[in-house]
Design a protein around this motif. Structure first.
Motif, PDB file in Angstrom:
ATOM      1  N   GLU A 250       0.844  -1.208   0.000  1.00 36.96           N
ATOM      2  CA  GLU A 250       0.000   0.000   0.000  1.00 36.96           C
ATOM      3  C   GLU A 250       0.878   1.256   0.000  1.00 36.96           C
ATOM      4  N   ILE A 251       1.823   1.272  -0.913  1.00 37.54           N
ATOM      5  CA  ILE A 251       2.821   2.346  -0.929  1.00 37.54           C
ATOM      6  C   ILE A 251       2.200   3.714  -1.175  1.00 37.54           C
ATOM      7  N   GLN A 252       0.995   3.747  -1.800  1.00 37.39           N
ATOM      8  CA  GLN A 252       0.367   5.053  -2.028  1.00 37.39           C
ATOM      9  C   GLN A 252       0.083   5.780  -0.711  1.00 37.39           C
ATOM     10  N   MET A 253       0.182   5.045   0.402  1.00 39.82           N
ATOM     11  CA  MET A 253      -0.056   5.692   1.689  1.00 39.82           C
ATOM     12  C   MET A 253       1.058   6.655   2.073  1.00 39.82           C
ATOM     13  N   LEU A 254       2.114   6.729   1.271  1.00 43.86           N
ATOM     14  CA  LEU A 254       3.119   7.739   1.576  1.00 43.86           C
ATOM     15  C   LEU A 254       2.537   9.146   1.443  1.00 43.86           C
ATOM     16  N   GLY A 255       1.355   9.227   0.838  1.00 43.08           N
ATOM     17  CA  GLY A 255       0.660  10.517   0.768  1.00 43.08           C
ATOM     18  C   GLY A 255      -0.286  10.753   1.940  1.00 43.08           C
ATOM     19  N   CYS A 256      -0.349   9.816   2.900  1.00 44.67           N
ATOM     20  CA  CYS A 256      -1.259   9.974   4.040  1.00 44.67           C
ATOM     21  C   CYS A 256      -0.761  11.116   4.942  1.00 44.67           C
ATOM     22  N   ARG A 257      -1.692  11.981   5.330  1.00 42.15           N
ATOM     23  CA  ARG A 257      -1.314  13.180   6.103  1.00 42.15           C
ATOM     24  C   ARG A 257      -0.621  12.848   7.420  1.00 42.15           C
ATOM     25  N   THR A 258      -1.051  11.745   8.044  1.00 45.30           N
ATOM     26  CA  THR A 258      -0.502  11.451   9.365  1.00 45.30           C
ATOM     27  C   THR A 258       0.584  10.376   9.347  1.00 45.30           C
ATOM     28  N   ARG A 259       0.410   9.338   8.530  1.00 47.65           N
ATOM     29  CA  ARG A 259       1.364   8.227   8.586  1.00 47.65           C
ATOM     30  C   ARG A 259       2.294   8.145   7.377  1.00 47.65           C
ATOM     31  N   GLY A 260       2.094   9.055   6.421  1.00 42.72           N
ATOM     32  CA  GLY A 260       2.872   8.972   5.184  1.00 42.72           C
ATOM     33  C   GLY A 260       4.374   8.965   5.429  1.00 42.72           C
ATOM     34  N   PHE A 261       4.822   9.691   6.448  1.00 47.80           N
ATOM     35  CA  PHE A 261       6.269   9.811   6.668  1.00 47.80           C
ATOM     36  C   PHE A 261       6.926   8.459   6.957  1.00 47.80           C
ATOM     37  N   SER A 262       6.170   7.528   7.534  1.00 48.52           N
ATOM     38  CA  SER A 262       6.761   6.209   7.817  1.00 48.52           C
ATOM     39  C   SER A 262       6.957   5.426   6.517  1.00 48.52           C
ATOM     40  N   PHE A 263       6.068   5.628   5.561  1.00 48.78           N
ATOM     41  CA  PHE A 263       6.234   4.980   4.253  1.00 48.78           C
ATOM     42  C   PHE A 263       7.430   5.601   3.528  1.00 48.78           C
ATOM     43  N   THR A 264       7.572   6.916   3.653  1.00 49.70           N
ATOM     44  CA  THR A 264       8.706   7.579   3.010  1.00 49.70           C
ATOM     45  C   THR A 264      10.015   7.051   3.590  1.00 49.70           C
ATOM     46  N   ARG A 265      10.035   6.912   4.904  1.00 49.59           N
ATOM     47  CA  ARG A 265      11.239   6.411   5.579  1.00 49.59           C
ATOM     48  C   ARG A 265      11.582   5.011   5.069  1.00 49.59           C
ATOM     49  N   ALA A 266      10.548   4.150   4.982  1.00 53.62           N
ATOM     50  CA  ALA A 266      10.799   2.786   4.504  1.00 53.62           C
ATOM     51  C   ALA A 266      11.271   2.819   3.048  1.00 53.62           C
ATOM     52  N   LEU A 267      10.627   3.650   2.246  1.00 54.38           N
ATOM     53  CA  LEU A 267      10.977   3.736   0.823  1.00 54.38           C
ATOM     54  C   LEU A 267      12.436   4.178   0.643  1.00 54.38           C
ATOM     55  N   LEU A 268      12.829   5.205   1.367  1.00 60.24           N
ATOM     56  CA  LEU A 268      14.187   5.724   1.193  1.00 60.24           C
ATOM     57  C   LEU A 268      15.221   4.897   1.946  1.00 60.24           C
ATOM     58  N   GLY A 269      14.784   4.278   3.050  1.00 62.52           N
ATOM     59  CA  GLY A 269      15.773   3.774   3.985  1.00 62.52           C
ATOM     60  C   GLY A 269      16.051   2.281   3.996  1.00 62.52           C
ATOM     61  N   ILE A 270      15.156   1.455   3.469  1.00 62.41           N
ATOM     62  CA  ILE A 270      15.408   0.009   3.618  1.00 62.41           C
ATOM     63  C   ILE A 270      16.531  -0.429   2.679  1.00 62.41           C
ATOM     64  N   PRO A 271      17.600  -0.987   3.249  1.00 59.97           N
ATOM     65  CA  PRO A 271      18.725  -1.377   2.395  1.00 59.97           C
ATOM     66  C   PRO A 271      18.523  -2.792   1.826  1.00 59.97           C
ATOM     67  N   ALA A 272      17.686  -2.910   0.810  1.00 59.87           N
ATOM     68  CA  ALA A 272      17.414  -4.220   0.216  1.00 59.87           C
ATOM     69  C   ALA A 272      17.961  -4.250  -1.207  1.00 59.87           C
ATOM     70  N   ASN A 273      18.395  -5.440  -1.633  1.00 57.43           N
ATOM     71  CA  ASN A 273      18.831  -5.547  -3.032  1.00 57.43           C
ATOM     72  C   ASN A 273      17.639  -5.298  -3.947  1.00 57.43           C
ATOM     73  N   ASP A 274      16.516  -5.985  -3.618  1.00 57.07           N
ATOM     74  CA  ASP A 274      15.287  -5.792  -4.394  1.00 57.07           C
ATOM     75  C   ASP A 274      14.221  -5.221  -3.479  1.00 57.07           C
ATOM     76  N   LEU A 275      13.639  -4.123  -3.899  1.00 56.21           N
ATOM     77  CA  LEU A 275      12.590  -3.490  -3.085  1.00 56.21           C
ATOM     78  C   LEU A 275      11.307  -3.489  -3.913  1.00 56.21           C
ATOM     79  N   HIS A 276      10.312  -4.247  -3.453  1.00 56.51           N
ATOM     80  CA  HIS A 276       9.037  -4.338  -4.168  1.00 56.51           C
ATOM     81  C   HIS A 276       8.027  -3.420  -3.513  1.00 56.51           C
ATOM     82  N   LEU A 277       7.413  -2.558  -4.321  1.00 54.54           N
ATOM     83  CA  LEU A 277       6.420  -1.624  -3.795  1.00 54.54           C
ATOM     84  C   LEU A 277       5.077  -1.975  -4.418  1.00 54.54           C
ATOM     85  N   CYS A 278       4.053  -2.211  -3.585  1.00 50.46           N
ATOM     86  CA  CYS A 278       2.744  -2.579  -4.124  1.00 50.46           C
ATOM     87  C   CYS A 278       1.766  -1.452  -3.854  1.00 50.46           C
ATOM     88  N   GLY A 279       0.969  -1.091  -4.843  1.00 54.62           N
ATOM     89  CA  GLY A 279      -0.025  -0.063  -4.573  1.00 54.62           C
ATOM     90  C   GLY A 279      -0.686   0.481  -5.812  1.00 54.62           C
TER      91      GLY A 279
END
Ligand SMILES: Nc1ncnc2c1ncn2[C@@H]1O[C@H](COP(=O)(O)OP(=O)(O)OP(=O)(O)O)[C@@H](O)[C@H]1O
Length: 635
Positions: A250-279
């Motif tokens: 549910e990556i589109q939740m990075l636009g959520c007014r209250t919780r979006g910042f946690s999605f942004t953090r995960a998007l920018l910060g997770i050190p994975a070889n492959d990062l799959h985003l669903c949404g």
């Protein structure tokens, strides 16, 4: 009117993160000797040697007079985002936090290119780092409210060239299915979802497939022996460990007014070889833009819905047209129970209910009863809490209204919300493979038709929020103001690029206002602010206030001081039901705090067992409500 819909914030469980400084790698190993005596007023540090990736910082000349048994019960060996201690520092909590912040701060300065001697001089001069520093090359400003380059906050992820795969399409199109297959096949991985229900489901699925998987949410930690995989709620996303594969749902939740910042953090910060985003595909341009500066390789895979979704030409008409598999959607608990009663009064159906403030376990069981063909509960009355996280065999969604109270105001449902809810009808491979959508009021039909057929509006920006270290450093240069004012000023002055917005912190401000009265550290205040406390719930707000007051006074909060086990009863009225739901939330809050302040909240087991009892009593109420009338035979 209160909102009992999903409230995407319910179950939010952010850990405090200690790192957010813009970083640039130091070119060479450097050793920096720093005199920290006098760094924090009244606190001294024992000598500690710190490893900061390539930069080593050696703390000397400590006055160990009062130094300090163990500061944190479990001092983290890994500080986060690339900063680790060779051995855990000791001291009292405030000192250790200061040391962490200070360390990260210095790492940031070093990475920004200031020479070690300059940093050293600065620190010796000021004791406390200030906003402005000079170097031999001229004035260097460090503005803590500058959030314009958040991708630099995650040096571990930035060392990788990640393969980012966006799986986008409508609901029920198999996006998550494909991403989870990759996770299952990976050597190590992490799933990050917006709800505990989703994390539970993924952990269960992987463990069943013989891929040992831990479950970590704000309120629970189930460690499986030998697990190299984790299923977590997005706030618990780990941005410090390398993974072969990561999934953010549910990556589109990075636009959520209250919780979006946690999605942004995960998007920018997770050190994975492959990062799959669903949404939703509405997030694609924004994510491409955000990742254009990270060096990641980004691909997009588009999906089509696996089963048809048909908006009907006519509204429901009479309630006698309700049939097995229907789900009526409304947005307040009061209306949910009113509709349940109305449908059951006809004597043909029994209704399961699902709404946001029901305990997650209860929601799951209500959904299971509805899905079970042998159960008499064959109709669902629900809020938008059905939009995510539950497997439901719905044949037809019937909107009873098209506006909801969102915690701030009454507003029309957005196109993505209508699509997300409607998309729950007709599940691939289920008893009702073709989904239908309609409404009670004929005037709502055009909106339903246009929403289902139109793409969601493109997401413009993603949430960001200052983490503790930034707020802390800001507070050092704005002495004598409380967390409330720090938050307000920070949010007002924050500098952001066009891709980001600063998260709404109204709830945090309400909590901070309570805490600023109390003699507790900034770190602990921040922690309380991140807790899943809804201050508009009177009982929950009282619970939080009492926990904070007792914590400030005694440092140890016994559950029995505010709650007497054995007194919980099956509710008889809806008012009593609402109270029990709130008590459940207070117990959840206790459990949440117990994971973060373990020594001070020692009654986690008691709180968890009482929480389960609350859930059972709520379910008993719901069952009794459903069997008040004799049921004629089903047809
Ligand atoms: N190839 C497949 N084989 C078997 N089942 C599948 C396949 N693809 C999807 N499914 C099943 O279809 C249902 C919907 O899939 P999934 O949850 O992945 O959709 P989604 O697009 O992520 O939906 P949402 O956005 O609603 O989460 C799930 O029950 C999933 O297990």
């Amino acid at each position: 009117m209160a909102d009992y819909s999903t409230s995407l914030c319910s179950g939010a469980d952010s850990p405090p993160s200690l790192t957010t400084f813009p970083a640039r790698e130091a070119d060479n190993d450097e050793v920096l000797t720093v005199d920290v005596a006098g760094f924090t007023k009244g606190h001294n540090f024992c000598t500690g040697i710190l490893n900061l990736k390539k930069v080593k910082i050696e703390f000397t000349r400590s006055n160990t007079a009062k130094t300090l048994a163990v500061l944190l019960a479990n001092p983290p060996a890994q500080l986060s985002e690339g900063v680790s201690f060779r051995r855990a520092p000791t001291g009292d909590r405030e000192s250790i936090i200061s040391l962490y912040i200070y360390t990260i701060y210095m790492a940031a300065l070093l990475r920004r290119g200031l020479s070690s001697s300059t940093v050293s001089r600065t620190l010796l001069c000021n004791g406390v780092p200030s906003r402005q520093f000079s170097s031999s090359t001229g004035a260097v400003k460090f503005d803590f409210t500058d959030l314009t380059r958040p991708h630099t906050w995650y040096p571990i992820a930035r060392r990788k060239k990640r393969n980012v795969i966006l799986h986008v399409g409508p609901t029920n199109s198999g996006k998550t299915y494909h991403a989870l297959k990759k996770l299952e096949l990976s050597s190590s991985g992490i799933y990050c979802g917006p709800l505990r229900l989703l994390a539970w489901e993924v952990a269960k699925r992987l463990n069943k497939a013989k891929v040992p998987c831990d479950l970590i949410t704000g309120q629970e930690k189930e460690v499986v022996e030998g697990a190299k995989h984790k299923a977590v709620t997005v706030e618990m996303a780990d941005v410090t460990s390398d993974y072969d594969c990561a999934v953010i749902d549910e990556i589109q939740m990075l636009g959520c007014r209250t919780r979006g910042f946690s999605f942004t953090r995960a998007l920018l910060g997770i050190p994975a070889n492959d990062l799959h985003l669903c949404g939703d595909s509405a997030a694609v341009p924004l994510i491409q833009e955000i990742l254009s500066v990270t060096g990641d390789n980004v691909q997009v895979q588009y999906y089509e819905r696996l089963s048809p979704l048909v908006p009907l030409k006519t509204p429901l008409g009479s309630f006698s047209n309700i049939r097995t598999g229907d789900c009526i959607v409304t947005f307040s608990r009061h209306k949910i129970y009113k509709l349940k009663r109305k449908i059951e009064d006809d004597g043909k159906h029994l209704c399961s209910v699902v709404y946001g403030s029901l305990p997650p376990e209860t929601r799951t069981r209500q959904a299971t009863m509805f899905n079970d063909e042998s159960s008499e509960f064959d109709v669902l009355v629900a809020s938008d809490a059905i939009g995510m996280g539950l497997n439901l065999n719905i044949s037809r969604i019937i909107f009873s209204e098209m506006e909801k109270f969102d915690g701030f105001e009454m507003r029309p449902l957005s196109v993505p919300e209508i699509k997300q809810i409607a998309g729950r009808a007709g599940r691939y491979g289920s008893k009702f493979p073709v989904g239908e959508v309609t409404c009670l009021d004929p005037k709502d039909l055009p909106l339903i038709h246009s929403s289902i057929n139109c793409p969601s509006p493109i997401l413009e920006s993603a949430g960001l929020f200052p983490t503790f270290d930034l707020l802390y450093m800001y507070s050092r240069s704005h002495l004598n103001i409380g967390l409330c004012q720090i938050l307000e000023q920070f949010v007002e002055n924050a500098k952001l690029s066009a891709n980001y917005f600063i998260a709404n912190c109204e709830e945090m401000l309400k909590v901070a206002a309570v805490l600023d009265e109390l003699p507790i550290s900034l770190h602990d205040k921040y922690l309380f602010c991140l807790s899943p406390a809804d201050m508009s719930d009177e009982i929950l707000s009282q619970g939080l206030t009492q926990f904070a007051h007792t914590y400030a006074k005694k440092r140890i909060v016994r559950l029995r001081e505010i709650f007497t086990p054995g007194t919980l009863k099956v509710p008889k009225t809806q008012t009593e039901l609402k109270e029990l739901e709130s008590i459940h939330k207070v117990l959840e809050l206790y459990v949440w705090l117990s994971f973060r302040l373990e020594d001070s909240f020692p009654d986690r087991d008691l709180a968890s067992s009482q929480k389960s009892i609350c859930g059972m009593l709520i379910e008993e109420f719901l069952e009794r409500l459903g069997v008040q009338k004799p049921m004629p035979k089903k047809y």
